[in-house]
Scaffold this active site. Structure first.
Site: not given
Ligand code: 2HA
Ligand code: ZN
Length: 274
Positions: A116, A140, A142, A170, A211
Site C-alpha cells: 500500500e 492502515h 484491519h 469523546e 477492508h
Molecule cells: O498489507 O493490509 O491492504 C496488507 C494490507 C493490504
Molecule cells: Zn489492508
C-alpha cells in the site's frame, strides 16, 4: 549502539507491536509509514546500508522529494516486527522528483515497502498540505468492528461520522472533522490510492469498505490513538446494534454533540448533523 537504539525506531517498533496486540494485524494485514524528521534521519544515517536501486512509483508528489520514510514491508507480519525489525521494516528515501523510492536500511533479503505504499505516499502528500506540514504518520489496519460497520451502514462520510460520534462522548472531540469512506475497491494500486487521498483532503481518517481503516496524524501516539478511538466507538456501535436488535432508546443527540464541540472548542462538521 545500533539503529534500534534510536528513539524513533523504538517508538515505531512499539507502535507496530501495539497494533498487533490489539488484534488489528492478522497475518500480513495493515501497514504503517512515518515521515522522518531531519534530525531523526541524521541519527539513523550512520547505520544506513549502501542504497539499493531506485524503484519508480505510479504516483508522484514533488513536495515529498528527498523525504525519508519508515515503512513496514510488503508481505511482512506486524507480529514479527519487534522480533526481527531488519527484515520486517525499513527506511526508504524518496527521489527529488517525488516519484521513486530506494531502500537505505532494513527490508533485508530484497523485501519491498508495503504493497500500500502508493496509498500511503499520496495520503502523506495530501495530509502534509492539509496540515501545514504537521502530518507525519499514515496508519492502515484491519480492526474488526469498523469493518463490520461497513456491512450495515450506508457508505457515506455522514452516516459513519455521526454513528461513531454518537457511540462515545469523546469521539466528537477526537475527530470533530468526521471520517471519510471509500467504497470497496481492489487494494494495492493507484486507483484506491487516488480515491483515498481525495478523501484525505477533507478527513484525517478514511474507512475502506469491507477492508479496514486509514488514519493520519502528526505523531505515532496521536495516530494510533485515533485508530483506537474509532475502533472502540465502532465496537460500541456494533454492541448496541446486536444487543438491542437495532432498537436504540436513547443516544447522544445532535444538540449534545454541538454542546460538546462548544465546550471543548472544536469545529464539528455540522453538515453531518440532521
Ligand atoms: O498489507 O493490509 O491492504 C496488507 C494490507 C493490504
Ligand atoms: Zn489492508
Amino acid at each position: 549502539m545500533s539503529i534500534l537504539d534510536v528513539k524513533i525506531m523504538q517508538d515505531y517498533i512499539r507502535a507496530c507491536n501495539d497494533g498487533w496486540e490489539q488484534g488489528w494485524h492478522e497475518r500480513n494485514g495493515g501497514n504503517l509509514t512515518y515521515r522522518m524528521r531531519a534530525e531523526e534521519v541524521e541519527a539513523c544515517r550512520p547505520y544506513f546500508n549502501a542504497p539499493r536501486e531506485w524503484v519508480k512509483m505510479d504516483v508522484c508528489a514533488p513536495h515529498l522529494g528527498g523525504e525519508y520514510f519508515l515503512t513496514t514491508g510488503s508481505g511482512k507480519f506486524f507480529r514479527n516486527v519487534v522480533l526481527d525489525p531488519a527484515h520486517s521494516i525499513g527506511i526508504v528515501e524518496i527521489n527529488d522528483e517525488g516519484n521513486a523510492w530506494r531502500v537505505v536500511w532494513g527490508l533485508e533479503n530484497g523485501a519491498r515497502p508495503t504493497s500500500e505504499f502508493p496509498s500511503h505516499f499520496l495520503n502523506h502528500a495530501v495530509r502534509v498540505k492539509a496540515t501545514d506540514g504537521a502530518c507525519r504518520v499514515i496508519y492502515h489496519a484491519h480492526p474488526a468492528n469498523i469493518i463490520a460497520m461497513t456491512y450495515t451502514l450506508p457508505l457515506t462520510a455522514k452516516a459513519f461520522s455521526r454513528a461513531l460520534w454518537q457511540s462515545a462522548t469523546e469521539c466528537p472531540v477526537v475527530f470533530p472533522g468526521g471520517v471519510g469512506v471509500v467504497p470497496w475497491m481492489v487494494p494495492g494500486g493507484a486507483d484506491i490510492a487516488l480515491a483515498t487521498s481525495k478523501q484525505m483532503e477533507e478527513f484525517e481518517a478514511v474507512v475502506w469498505a469491507h477492508h479496514g481503516l486509514f488514519c493520519s496524524g502528526p505523531d505515532l501516539d496521536i495516530t494510533f490513538g485515533l485508530m483506537h478511538t474509532i475502533e472502540k466507538a465502532a465496537e460500541i456501535y456494533n454492541l448496541v446494534m446486536s444487543t438491542g436488535g437495532g432498537k436504540v432508546l436513547q443516544t447522544i443527540t445532535d444538540e449534545n454533540l454541538l454542546a460538546i464541540a462548544k465546550d471543548f472548542g472544536v469545529q464539528l462538521r455540522e453538515d453531518f448533523l440532521d
